[in-house]
Motif scaffolding. Structure first.
Motif, PDB file in Angstrom:
ATOM      1  N   SER A  16       0.833  -1.246  -0.069  1.00  0.00           N
ATOM      2  CA  SER A  16      -0.012   0.105  -0.037  1.00  0.00           C
ATOM      3  C   SER A  16       0.941   1.171  -0.023  1.00  0.00           C
ATOM      4  CB  SER A  16      -0.899   0.024   1.128  1.00  0.00           C
ATOM      5  OG  SER A  16       0.074   0.414   2.181  1.00  0.00           O
ATOM      6  N   GLU A  17       0.102   2.398  -0.150  1.00  0.00           N
ATOM      7  CA  GLU A  17       0.868   3.565  -0.081  1.00  0.00           C
ATOM      8  C   GLU A  17       1.671   3.940   1.435  1.00  0.00           C
ATOM      9  OE1 GLU A  17      -1.592   7.025  -0.836  1.00  0.00           O
ATOM     10  OE2 GLU A  17      -3.059   6.033   0.422  1.00  0.00           O
ATOM     11  N   GLU A  18       1.376   3.113   2.341  1.00  0.00           N
ATOM     12  CA  GLU A  18       2.005   3.406   3.615  1.00  0.00           C
ATOM     13  C   GLU A  18       3.382   2.702   3.601  1.00  0.00           C
ATOM     14  OE1 GLU A  18      -1.908   3.542   6.723  1.00  0.00           O
ATOM     15  OE2 GLU A  18      -0.820   1.345   6.448  1.00  0.00           O
ATOM     16  N   ASN A  19       3.520   1.923   2.759  1.00  0.00           N
ATOM     17  CA  ASN A  19       4.953   1.435   2.773  1.00  0.00           C
ATOM     18  C   ASN A  19       5.968   2.323   2.447  1.00  0.00           C
ATOM     19  OD1 ASN A  19       7.061  -0.518   3.392  1.00  0.00           O
ATOM     20  ND2 ASN A  19       6.448  -1.875   1.770  1.00  0.00           N
ATOM     21  N   VAL A  20       7.186   2.047   2.969  1.00  0.00           N
ATOM     22  CA  VAL A  20       8.352   3.038   2.927  1.00  0.00           C
ATOM     23  C   VAL A  20       9.562   2.224   2.149  1.00  0.00           C
ATOM     24  CG1 VAL A  20       9.737   4.666   4.136  1.00  0.00           C
ATOM     25  CG2 VAL A  20       7.362   4.409   4.762  1.00  0.00           C
ATOM     26  N   ILE A  21      10.318   3.102   1.485  1.00  0.00           N
ATOM     27  CA  ILE A  21      11.419   2.485   1.048  1.00  0.00           C
ATOM     28  C   ILE A  21      12.586   3.272   1.283  1.00  0.00           C
ATOM     29  CG2 ILE A  21      12.695   1.804  -0.899  1.00  0.00           C
ATOM     30  CD1 ILE A  21       9.856   1.639  -2.616  1.00  0.00           C
ATOM     31  N   VAL A  22      13.786   2.737   1.876  1.00  0.00           N
ATOM     32  CA  VAL A  22      14.859   3.591   2.292  1.00  0.00           C
ATOM     33  C   VAL A  22      16.147   2.857   1.429  1.00  0.00           C
ATOM     34  CG1 VAL A  22      16.308   4.325   4.218  1.00  0.00           C
ATOM     35  CG2 VAL A  22      13.868   3.948   4.484  1.00  0.00           C
ATOM     36  N   PHE A  23      16.794   3.946   0.916  1.00  0.00           N
ATOM     37  CA  PHE A  23      18.163   3.477   0.321  1.00  0.00           C
ATOM     38  C   PHE A  23      18.921   4.300   1.217  1.00  0.00           C
ATOM     39  CE2 PHE A  23      15.249   3.121  -3.521  1.00  0.00           C
ATOM     40  CZ  PHE A  23      15.653   1.706  -3.821  1.00  0.00           C
ATOM     41  N   ALA A  24      19.958   3.520   1.676  1.00  0.00           N
ATOM     42  CA  ALA A  24      21.076   4.226   2.450  1.00  0.00           C
ATOM     43  C   ALA A  24      22.449   3.697   2.183  1.00  0.00           C
ATOM     44  CB  ALA A  24      20.850   3.826   4.063  1.00  0.00           C
ATOM     45  N   ILE A  25      23.216   4.581   2.154  1.00  0.00           N
ATOM     46  CA  ILE A  25      24.760   4.251   1.795  1.00  0.00           C
ATOM     47  C   ILE A  25      25.461   4.776   3.178  1.00  0.00           C
ATOM     48  CG2 ILE A  25      24.603   4.827  -0.511  1.00  0.00           C
ATOM     49  CD1 ILE A  25      26.112   7.449   0.199  1.00  0.00           C
ATOM     50  N   GLY A  26      26.763   4.325   3.109  1.00  0.00           N
ATOM     51  CA  GLY A  26      27.743   4.355   4.394  1.00  0.00           C
ATOM     52  C   GLY A  26      28.807   5.568   3.973  1.00  0.00           C
ATOM     53  N   PRO A  27      29.407   5.932   5.381  1.00  0.00           N
ATOM     54  CA  PRO A  27      30.425   6.884   5.248  1.00  0.00           C
ATOM     55  C   PRO A  27      31.570   6.821   4.362  1.00  0.00           C
ATOM     56  CG  PRO A  27      30.422   5.892   7.258  1.00  0.00           C
ATOM     57  CD  PRO A  27      29.404   5.154   6.516  1.00  0.00           C
ATOM     58  N   PHE A  28      31.632   5.696   4.003  1.00  0.00           N
ATOM     59  CA  PHE A  28      32.950   5.239   3.146  1.00  0.00           C
ATOM     60  C   PHE A  28      32.828   5.371   1.712  1.00  0.00           C
ATOM     61  CE2 PHE A  28      35.305   2.509   6.704  1.00  0.00           C
ATOM     62  CZ  PHE A  28      35.485   3.688   7.393  1.00  0.00           C
ATOM     63  N   THR A  29      31.630   5.840   1.241  1.00  0.00           N
ATOM     64  CA  THR A  29      31.395   5.843  -0.062  1.00  0.00           C
ATOM     65  C   THR A  29      31.342   7.379  -0.554  1.00  0.00           C
ATOM     66  OG1 THR A  29      29.766   4.054  -0.014  1.00  0.00           O
ATOM     67  CG2 THR A  29      29.647   5.122  -1.997  1.00  0.00           C
ATOM     68  N   PRO A  30      32.068   7.761  -1.530  1.00  0.00           N
ATOM     69  CA  PRO A  30      32.955   7.140  -2.592  1.00  0.00           C
ATOM     70  C   PRO A  30      34.501   7.361  -1.951  1.00  0.00           C
ATOM     71  CG  PRO A  30      32.621   9.195  -3.237  1.00  0.00           C
ATOM     72  CD  PRO A  30      31.714   9.194  -1.976  1.00  0.00           C
ATOM     73  N   ALA A  31      34.718   7.570  -0.654  1.00  0.00           N
ATOM     74  CA  ALA A  31      35.985   7.562  -0.330  1.00  0.00           C
ATOM     75  C   ALA A  31      36.859   6.419  -0.328  1.00  0.00           C
ATOM     76  CB  ALA A  31      36.028   8.148   1.361  1.00  0.00           C
ATOM     77  N   TYR A  32      36.496   5.238  -0.190  1.00  0.00           N
ATOM     78  CA  TYR A  32      37.565   4.175  -0.065  1.00  0.00           C
ATOM     79  C   TYR A  32      37.062   3.131  -1.218  1.00  0.00           C
ATOM     80  CZ  TYR A  32      39.299   6.055   3.999  1.00  0.00           C
ATOM     81  OH  TYR A  32      39.815   6.805   4.956  1.00  0.00           O
ATOM     82  N   PRO A  33      37.844   2.293  -1.689  1.00  0.00           N
ATOM     83  CA  PRO A  33      37.386   1.325  -2.724  1.00  0.00           C
ATOM     84  C   PRO A  33      36.518   0.158  -1.849  1.00  0.00           C
ATOM     85  CG  PRO A  33      39.942   0.932  -2.349  1.00  0.00           C
ATOM     86  CD  PRO A  33      39.300   2.623  -1.536  1.00  0.00           C
ATOM     87  N   LEU A  34      35.756  -0.610  -2.434  1.00  0.00           N
ATOM     88  CA  LEU A  34      34.987  -1.716  -2.039  1.00  0.00           C
ATOM     89  C   LEU A  34      34.085  -1.183  -1.168  1.00  0.00           C
ATOM     90  CD1 LEU A  34      37.995  -3.828  -0.807  1.00  0.00           C
ATOM     91  CD2 LEU A  34      36.690  -4.346  -2.842  1.00  0.00           C
ATOM     92  N   ALA A  35      33.696   0.166  -0.805  1.00  0.00           N
ATOM     93  CA  ALA A  35      32.489   0.833  -0.189  1.00  0.00           C
ATOM     94  C   ALA A  35      31.576   0.743  -1.337  1.00  0.00           C
ATOM     95  CB  ALA A  35      32.794   2.008   0.366  1.00  0.00           C
ATOM     96  N   SER A  36      31.273  -0.020  -2.110  1.00  0.00           N
ATOM     97  CA  SER A  36      30.265   0.059  -3.279  1.00  0.00           C
ATOM     98  C   SER A  36      28.630  -0.381  -3.188  1.00  0.00           C
ATOM     99  CB  SER A  36      30.850  -0.781  -4.608  1.00  0.00           C
ATOM    100  OG  SER A  36      32.379  -0.391  -4.776  1.00  0.00           O
ATOM    101  N   LYS A  37      28.210  -0.452  -1.865  1.00  0.00           N
ATOM    102  CA  LYS A  37      26.837  -1.236  -1.940  1.00  0.00           C
ATOM    103  C   LYS A  37      25.959  -0.174  -1.342  1.00  0.00           C
ATOM    104  CE  LYS A  37      27.143  -5.748  -2.591  1.00  0.00           C
ATOM    105  NZ  LYS A  37      26.412  -7.074  -2.481  1.00  0.00           N
ATOM    106  N   THR A  38      24.695  -0.247  -1.587  1.00  0.00           N
ATOM    107  CA  THR A  38      23.448   0.551  -0.949  1.00  0.00           C
ATOM    108  C   THR A  38      22.516  -0.531  -0.247  1.00  0.00           C
ATOM    109  OG1 THR A  38      23.555   1.773  -3.002  1.00  0.00           O
ATOM    110  CG2 THR A  38      21.573   1.796  -1.662  1.00  0.00           C
ATOM    111  N   VAL A  39      22.142  -0.185   0.641  1.00  0.00           N
ATOM    112  CA  VAL A  39      21.143  -0.864   1.656  1.00  0.00           C
ATOM    113  C   VAL A  39      19.699  -0.571   1.199  1.00  0.00           C
ATOM    114  CG1 VAL A  39      20.183  -1.386   3.683  1.00  0.00           C
ATOM    115  CG2 VAL A  39      22.827  -1.423   3.461  1.00  0.00           C
ATOM    116  N   ALA A  40      19.001  -1.253   0.895  1.00  0.00           N
ATOM    117  CA  ALA A  40      17.483  -0.979   0.677  1.00  0.00           C
ATOM    118  C   ALA A  40      16.659  -1.612   1.663  1.00  0.00           C
ATOM    119  CB  ALA A  40      16.851  -1.496  -0.717  1.00  0.00           C
ATOM    120  N   MET A  41      16.029  -0.742   2.373  1.00  0.00           N
ATOM    121  CA  MET A  41      15.286  -1.204   3.340  1.00  0.00           C
ATOM    122  C   MET A  41      13.560  -0.915   3.184  1.00  0.00           C
ATOM    123  SD  MET A  41      16.044  -1.433   7.471  1.00  0.00           S
ATOM    124  CE  MET A  41      17.650  -1.980   7.355  1.00  0.00           C
TER     125      MET A  41
END
Lengths: 147, 583
Positions: free
Chosen positions: B55-80
């Motif tokens: 339903s419209e009540e659901n929420v999608i969060v995309f979150a990244i971390g503090p090492f992106t794009p500072a360092y290699p291998l910090a290439s992922k996003t979390v979806a919740m």
């Protein structure tokens, strides 16, 4: 002797963009995180199913970007390519238009970013796509081919 | 914009119901680090626990971390999001260019709420957000074509991420995923259906940006150290060469490769479908996520002949991994590489989760054999090994032409609830299982892992490393300890494959150039806190760890240590409840 960034084997490019981020970090006292100050762009070839490549200055001996610069911010560099005198750049974007391969990039502060052939990125390419050679080497290799 | 460091976080809020957006600057979220920790907090703030996931009540969060794009291998996003598959917390991770694009656009997280009246896609272009008409795109079932069309229309080549759904998401298949940069996926737990329910066909994130570290010299030093470990040590080697499918043969030898809906842990055609066989015969190219030197994405070329037209071929490029070879290969009894590649391609086209699809179909095959369902339900015969039948069945999961396929599209847990055959419906916490019949730790891991993923706590790896069974209490503590550390990794957000690179010591050091001092002990403490908060959120959403269904079938077949011990598992779970659910 000035050096040149050259492509060794573009088919090996995996599109990781490590060169792009390295370029932004190149200044010892002022490294940037991100790619806004990078003179290299890593792209896929219309989607990763067709592979990847990088877009970077090829060091023209007669660079059109410098010819269209109204303030001489870009002047031809010995051995190919240009020297970028950032202070003189007005952000007119003429050079961006003039570069046939699209290797000059607009920065968010209005100025431009392009490869100055310092070679810093080459040691971060994990797959041997790019290499840094001396200008002399390039000339002699070319002559080899012509012979 | 995004400081990327501990003090300030920039959250982009997008409301699809009112086609509006705003940016929030927050200075109270530093404890959460980023990624998973940040997403848990934003879910708590924004999601009504009783919300219907579609339903419209659901929420999608995309979150990244503090090492992106500072360092290699910090290439992922979390979806919740709230998962339409399990009805509980959904969390799914993907790489590609998703994380670096969000970071370079200046955000730590993007929150999407509401529902559009008509199909749209969103373009985030640094500080601007555009809502684009997607009525013409709606109905294009192929996620690859959708990606190409949007790529042609929008700018930002090389610095953007295009996250999109295929037909399965539009038709609300509860295990539909979201595809990004063609070969990476927010695959698990049904984010694609949440997109579909919001009439959201895609999100394009275009990011061009820069920021500066506080300590320039130290930043370059730490970068070089991480780069050196990543490229010269053995930490990432396994993923470089043959890639994750390197596990196919050894797991089979261990009798741990789930085969024919777990009729066995041994697949007699493994030689044909091993990582080595794919590498030798099909591997055509490797590509990388943005800012990752490893290039673990293995792409096979499949050349297909048109039988009725001589000298007319097509060649398609298909990304393969261990989990896909298990779920669409051994689990379905398919021992032909070409057949597996065709199944992977079909799943990619519709935008389905490969693991769930395989497990759903393997259950249906067994259920048909046992006459729990009939061919009237399945429309076509389903036989282990017959990949052509499965290709058709995948079409039906997308099209849902009858009641049976509509139920199958709800996932194996629901399908078995309706038809029976629960003892061989191989889902844990509502999520279809991953490919490891290694022993008790793997299954306990699926059950108590907060994503019900093998990657939560790597039980499969504990099974393989330990010679003897640990006392159940010790095993639980070990699994939870691992999951706590992984909360840090997924809050940073670095790739789990880089866990050998980002040790507590390296992580602590990597924060220093940004003026953030954080000891290894403090890191663990934050991991514990994130774990607790996530468990609490799951509980608020109705998670009952004491009511988890264990499919009887896992006890029927041998593992390399003999049959699984039921008492051991229940003792372990009861200890888990006592110790961790009361906090």
């Amino acid at each position: 002797m000035a050096g040149l960034l050259t492509i060794k084997d573009i088919e090996k490019c995996v599109g990781c963009g490590l060169c792009m981020y390295a370029c932004a970090r190149r200044k010892v006292r002022k490294p940037f995180i991100g790619h806004d100050h990078s003179g290299i762009l890593a792209v896929s070839l219309s989607g990763f199913e067709r592979g990847a490549t990088i877009i970077v200055c090829k060091a023209c001996p007669d660079p059109p970007c410098s010819q269209v610069c109204p303030t001489s911010a870009l002047i031809p560099r010995k051995g190919g390519g240009v020297v970028y005198r950032e202070k003189l750049c007005t952000g007119c974007d003429n050079c961006i238009e003039a570069c046939t391969i699209g290797a000059i990039f607009k920065r968010r502060d209005g100025k431009v970013a392009l490869c100055i052939h310092c070679g810093y990125c080459a040691s971060y390419c994990p797959h041997g796509v790019i290499e840094y050679i001396s200008t002399k080497q390039k000339v002699s290799e070319k002559q080899e081919v012509i012979k | 914009m995004n400081s990327g460091f501990a003090d300030r976080k920039y959250i982009l809020n997008i409301d699809l119901s009112s086609y509006s957006y705003s940016v929030e600057e927050r200075d109270d979220l530093s404890e959460q680090i980023g990624g998973t920790g940040l997403a848990v907090e934003l879910m708590k703030e924004n999601l009504k626990p009783s919300a219907d996931p579609l339903s419209e009540e659901n929420v999608i969060v995309f979150a990244i971390g503090p090492f992106t794009p500072a360092y290699p291998l910090a290439s992922k996003t979390v979806a919740m999001f709230k998962s339409p598959l399990t009805g509980n917390l959904g969390e799914s991770h993907a790489g590609g260019r998703s994380a670096t694009s969000i970071a370079n656009a200046g955000y730590d997280a993007i929150v999407i709420r509401g529902r559009s009246e008509k199909p749209v896609y969103i373009v985030v272009d640094n500080e601007r957000v555009h809502f684009r008409d997607a009525r013409v795109l709606w109905g294009i079932e192929d996620s690859l074509i959708t990606g190409r069309i949007i790529a042609e229309r929008e700018k930002g080549r090389g610095i953007r991420s295009i996250m999109r759904i295929g037909g399965a998401g539009e038709r609300l298949v509860r295990f539909a995923g979201v595809m990004t940069e063609t070969y990476r996926h927010f695959g698990r737990l049904g984010l694609g259906a949440v997109f579909g329910s919001k009439k959201l066909k895609a999100i394009v994130i275009i990011g061009r940006g820069s920021r500066e570290p506080l300590d320039a010299k130290k930043y370059r030093e730490v970068y070089d150290e991480i780069f050196r470990i990543a490229t010269t040590s053995d930490a990432m080697k396994k993923y470089h060469l043959i890639g994750t499918p390197v596990n196919v043969a050894p797991l089979n030898e261990l009798r741990a490769l789930p085969t024919r809906n777990l009729e066995s842990g041994f697949f007699e055609m493994t030689e044909e479908i091993s990582g080595e066989a794919f590498a030798e015969n099909n591997l055509a190219r490797r590509i990388a996520c943005n800012h990752c030197p490893t290039a673990c994405i293995h792409i096979a070329a499949l050349k297909e002949v048109y039988e009725d037209e001589p000298y007319f071929f097509k060649t398609i490029m298909i990304s393969y991994d261990y989990e896909l070879i298990y779920s669409l290969g051994s689990m379905l009894g398919v021992g032909e590489r070409d057949g597996i590649l065709k199944l992977i391609h079909r799943v990619e086209t519709y935008g389905l989760d490969a693991m769930s699809t395989g497990v759903v179909l393997s259950w249906a095959t067994e259920a048909l054999k046992k006459r729990v369902i009939t061919e009237k339900d399945t429309i076509i015969p389903l036989d282990f090994g017959d990949y052509k039948g499965y290709l058709k069945a995948i079409d039906y999961i997308y099209l849902q032409p009858n009641e049976f396929y509509r139920n199958l599209a709800l996932g194996v847990e629901k399908a078995a609830e309706i038809y029976g055959g629960e003892e061989y419906a191989l889902s844990f916490g509502g999520n279809e299982m991953a490919g490891y019949h290694t022993g008790e730790a793997a299954y306990i891991g699926y059950l108590i892992g907060l994503r019900h993923s093998h990657l939560d706590n790597a039980g499969y790896s504990i099974d393989q490393k330990l010679r003897e069974r640990l006392p159940p209490e010790e095993l639980i503590d070990l699994l939870v300890k691992e999951e706590i550390w992984r909360q840090i990794l997924s809050s940073l957000v670095v790739c789990f494959f880089a866990r050998g690179v980002y040790t507590p010591e390296v992580v602590s050091k990597a924060f220093e150039p940004f003026g953030v001092e954080i000891s290894e002990e403090e890191l663990i403490k934050r991991g514990e806190r994130i774990y607790r908060e996530k468990l609490k959120l799951k509980t608020n959403l109705g998670y009952r760890a004491d009511k988890l269904r264990i499919p009887e079938k896992i006890f029927n077949i041998e593992s390399f240590r003999g049959k699984l011990n039921k008492n051991y598992i229940s003792e372990a779970l009861s200890y888990y409840r006592r110790k961790y659910l009361s906090i």
